[in-house]
Design an enzyme around this catalytic site. Structure first.
Site, PDB file in Angstrom:
ATOM      1  N   LYS A  52      34.225  68.995  28.982  1.00 30.73           N
ATOM      2  CA  LYS A  52      34.614  67.805  28.226  1.00 30.73           C
ATOM      3  C   LYS A  52      34.013  66.711  28.940  1.00 30.73           C
ATOM      4  CE  LYS A  52      38.250  65.897  25.719  1.00 30.73           C
ATOM      5  NZ  LYS A  52      39.828  66.074  25.490  1.00 30.73           N
ATOM      6  N   SER A 127      41.068  66.387  20.180  1.00 30.54           N
ATOM      7  CA  SER A 127      39.855  65.555  20.838  1.00 30.54           C
ATOM      8  C   SER A 127      38.986  66.737  21.574  1.00 30.54           C
ATOM      9  CB  SER A 127      40.209  64.706  21.663  1.00 30.54           C
ATOM     10  OG  SER A 127      40.584  64.866  22.846  1.00 30.54           O
ATOM     11  N   SER A 151      45.326  68.097  22.480  1.00 33.62           N
ATOM     12  CA  SER A 151      43.692  68.069  22.352  1.00 33.62           C
ATOM     13  C   SER A 151      43.199  69.265  22.754  1.00 33.62           C
ATOM     14  CB  SER A 151      43.213  67.085  23.051  1.00 33.62           C
ATOM     15  OG  SER A 151      43.332  66.029  22.241  1.00 33.62           O
TER      16      SER A 151
END
Ligand code: GLN
Length: 448
Positions: A52, A127, A151
């Site tokens: 990420k 997210s 997330s």
């Protein structure tokens, strides 16, 4: 090579923000040579991973999917990155996300949205939407995400993969860009629980660079998984996790998995967590407060983007932040500044801290009586791209089942539970006691 080819063929998916084409191949060759030289392979030898884009890899861009970090290059490796490297993992690139990890749909990204691999008109969740979509689409074997209030778990549920948020402090946050520091945890997304267990075993453990990281012994997760049996397993099913408003198909899919567990010898125990209604409010007060402070460092001077429309220093700060941050990030900075301001601190921030304590006590009490708590990961299946963008409160409701474990700091994961009638994935969330990741992964593995 195969993964890089697939990533190139799927460029339109917008999953990767940057791809380490040369570096990944070079690294793979280096690992091959290592074997040829008779050196022992690391525990994650050759594992192709996506990271990420809020986790630092030295020398690589680090954007947090924000314009304000445009052009910024990370100057050190996150602890998780050096631990993975030491065990011979290969990084394929950095993946898309909601800006600064604020969101539930990956639509708050300055790089644009990502489609759900199961239906391109739907969001992948957020997210960590890029991390979940990368694993689901076969563009990485395992991905790292971050989870402040869901997330990792919610996108895992939306994309039919495993997503684990460990106990707060289990994994070092050094090199993870801070959102809500007392909530943030790096998490692992994978197709199989056993893969998540292997990676967790490598990245977990005390780190002197993160004062909140725990000295608690790191488990032998793969072995612990094998010890788990449904026979006699006490599964708490909170009635608040099955409210009237819950999507009917999500409810049916999760109930069916619970019935499977029962048939395999587990005991379903109905429990009640009466304060559940306060979870979203407490979470959005506490995390916006922390975010408003954490994001103060992005001032146009230190990192990335600087406005060209400024005549003096104050204008430079204001304009850089005005132009560099997206709407949701600005909303949270304003909310957080408000709840921390004199006169409102006691009404909002202090109250929310007290609610946090109540949650911790309630979940402790519940987990003294049951081994795990189970329910849906999300109150609804993956929703349409654009369908909730005009209504931030509606978007915040996506987190109703995931934020409690974050408030309490306990581990939780999402495991694929089945599909609704449109073929969209439904995730089941399993919540455990502090440092009980091995049991959660074992139950998830047995369900897969
Ligand atoms: N959707 C939640 C939020 O917007 C959770 C985000 C996260 O866990 N990073 O805050």
């Amino acid at each position: 090579s195969e993964y890089l080819q697939r990533i190139a063929a799927a460029r339109d998916s917008n999953i990767y923000i940057s791809v380490f084409e040369q570096e990944a191949l070079e690294r793979a060759r280096e690992l091959d040579r290592k074997l040829e030289n008779g050196e022992a392979p690391g525990r994650l030898f050759g594992l192709p991973m996506a990271i990420k884009d809020n986790i630092s890899i030295k020398g690589a861009g680090l954007t947090c999917a924000s314009k304000i970090l445009q052009g910024y290059t990370a100057v050190y490796d996150a602890t998780v990155i050096s631990r993975l490297q030491d065990e011979d993992a290969v990084f394929l690139g950095k993946v898309n996300m909601d800006e600064f990890a604020m969101g539930s749909s990956n639509e708050n990204s300055s790089f644009g949205p990502v489609s759900n691999p199961y239906d391109e008109s739907k969001v992948p969740g957020g997210s960590s939407g890029g991390s979940a979509a990368a694993v689901a689409a076969g563009l990485a074997m395992v991905a790292l995400g971050s989870d402040t209030g869901g997330s990792v778990r919610q996108p895992a549920g939306f994309c039919n993969v495993i997503g684990l948020k460990p106990t707060y402090g289990r994994i070092s946050r050094y090199g993870l860009v801070a959102f809500g520091s007392s909530f943030d945890q790096i998490g692992v997304l994978a197709s199989h629980a056993a893969d998540a267990a292997e990676v967790l075993g490598v990245i977990a453990g005390y780190d002197e660079c993160d004062s909140t990281s725990s000295h608690h012994d790191v488990g032998e997760y793969t072995a612990l998984m094998k010890d788990v049996s449904f026979n006699g397993l006490r599964v708490g099913v909170p009635k608040e996790y099955f409210p009237e408003s819950l999507n009917g198909e999500v409810k049916d899919v999760v109930r069916a998995r619970l019935a499977d567990m029962e048939a395999a010898g587990a005991e379903l125990v109905e429990i009640t967590l009466p304060e559940s209604d306060y979870a979203i409010a407490a979470y959005y007060i506490l995390t916006t407060a922390e975010a408003s402070s954490n994001l103060a460092r992005f001032d146009g001077a230190r990192y990335g983007y600087r406005s060209e429309h400024a005549e003096n220093l104050t204008d430079m700060y204001v304009n850089s932040r005005t132009e560099g941050f997206g709407d949701e990030v600005k909303r949270r900075i304003m909310l957080g500044t408000y709840v921390l301001s004199a006169g409102y601190y006691d009404t909002y921030y202090k109250k929310a801290q007290q609610v946090r304590r109540v949650f911790l006590d309630r979940y402790r009490e519940a987990l003294a009586d049951v081994d795990i708590i189970a329910g849906p990961t999300s109150p609804f299946p993956p929703f349409g791209i654009g369908s909730k963008m005009d209504d931030p409160l509606e978007m915040y409701l996506a987190d109703v089942f995931t934020v409690p474990a974050s408030i309490a700091g306990i581990p939780a994961l999402s495991v694929p539970a089945g599909f609704d009638s449109s073929g969209l994935p439904v995730g089941m969330q399993l919540i455990g006691n502090f440092f009980d990741e091995g049991r959660l992964l074992g139950v998830a593995g047995a369900l897969q």
